[in-house]
Design a protein around this motif. Sequence first.
Motif, PDB file in Angstrom:
ATOM      1  N   ILE A  63       0.968  -1.081   0.054  1.00  0.00           N
ATOM      2  CA  ILE A  63       0.049   0.005  -0.087  1.00  0.00           C
ATOM      3  C   ILE A  63       0.786   1.307  -0.092  1.00  0.00           C
ATOM      4  O   ILE A  63       1.723   1.291   0.919  1.00  0.00           O
ATOM      5  CB  ILE A  63      -0.938  -0.063   1.243  1.00  0.00           C
ATOM      6  CG1 ILE A  63      -1.988  -1.291   1.213  1.00  0.00           C
ATOM      7  CG2 ILE A  63      -1.736   1.485   1.385  1.00  0.00           C
ATOM      8  CD1 ILE A  63      -2.565  -1.438   2.531  1.00  0.00           C
ATOM      9  N   LEU A  64       0.559   2.136  -0.988  1.00  0.00           N
ATOM     10  CA  LEU A  64       1.526   3.230  -0.974  1.00  0.00           C
ATOM     11  C   LEU A  64       0.409   4.460  -0.809  1.00  0.00           C
ATOM     12  O   LEU A  64      -0.361   4.905  -1.594  1.00  0.00           O
ATOM     13  CB  LEU A  64       2.160   3.443  -2.485  1.00  0.00           C
ATOM     14  CG  LEU A  64       2.829   4.594  -2.795  1.00  0.00           C
ATOM     15  CD1 LEU A  64       4.079   5.037  -1.889  1.00  0.00           C
ATOM     16  CD2 LEU A  64       3.313   4.673  -4.323  1.00  0.00           C
ATOM     17  N   LEU A  65       0.836   5.177   0.587  1.00  0.00           N
ATOM     18  CA  LEU A  65       0.056   6.328   1.071  1.00  0.00           C
ATOM     19  C   LEU A  65       0.806   7.551   0.437  1.00  0.00           C
ATOM     20  O   LEU A  65       1.912   7.656   0.540  1.00  0.00           O
ATOM     21  CB  LEU A  65      -0.319   6.428   2.174  1.00  0.00           C
ATOM     22  CG  LEU A  65      -0.918   5.035   2.790  1.00  0.00           C
ATOM     23  CD1 LEU A  65      -1.197   5.272   4.324  1.00  0.00           C
ATOM     24  CD2 LEU A  65      -2.521   5.027   2.130  1.00  0.00           C
ATOM     25  N   ASN A  66      -0.150   8.535  -0.182  1.00  0.00           N
ATOM     26  CA  ASN A  66       0.427   9.962  -0.287  1.00  0.00           C
ATOM     27  C   ASN A  66       0.150  10.705   0.721  1.00  0.00           C
ATOM     28  O   ASN A  66      -0.717  11.444   0.915  1.00  0.00           O
ATOM     29  CB  ASN A  66      -0.354  10.347  -1.496  1.00  0.00           C
ATOM     30  CG  ASN A  66       0.407  11.566  -2.415  1.00  0.00           C
ATOM     31  OD1 ASN A  66       1.627  12.110  -1.632  1.00  0.00           O
ATOM     32  ND2 ASN A  66      -0.171  11.900  -3.268  1.00  0.00           N
ATOM     33  N   GLY A  67       1.081  10.477   2.039  1.00  0.00           N
ATOM     34  CA  GLY A  67       0.716  11.029   3.136  1.00  0.00           C
ATOM     35  C   GLY A  67      -0.437  10.163   3.806  1.00  0.00           C
ATOM     36  O   GLY A  67      -0.721   9.484   3.580  1.00  0.00           O
TER      37      GLY A  67
END
Length: 191
Positions: A63-67
């Motif tokens: 999972i790649l969160l942008n903040g």
Amino acid sequence: MKILTFEDGKFVGKGFGKTLLIGLKTEDTLIEDIYFREIEIDGLDATEKAIEIINEAKPIDIILLNGISYAGFNLIDAEKIWINLRIPLIIYTKKKPDNKKVISALIKHFPDWRIRWEIIKNTLKASRGVHQVKIKSREKPVYIEVIGIDLEEAIKILKNNTIWGRTPEPIRIIEIIAEESSKIYLQVKNK
């Protein structure tokens, strides 16, 4: 590698109302699927809606969160996602987080600021802090937190998924999707 990235839609004003939480599933920088949920502006439902999207998008590798802040201060609880789903997370930002400014804003604007601050503290603890890294040698550094994955592996994933500049392709793509889809969403909601 299957990556699920999140972004929020545009919104007018703060406080009440809703906007979109958008999930983008990619494999080798190619779009595989897109998911939409409504979330409260400045609410506390982003984690719940993110988990719904994650469960719909499975299988995913990262999972790649942008903040962690979406729709104002509607925070995604990265630690809770890791504990419940055991899917590794990378939290990416171009600017170093300024937690002194964040807590000041939370105290000023939210009666439930302690709940929101706890999410930030738990994320920092679970990730063992913010790391300044270079994705491309000629670009400025970025800042990441990692949960359930080691730092070197996270950097490798970011490098493999960054084509131009210092923004990983899944984030670059989802920002475009969020910009355009939220225009339509706002037009429909305001009719």
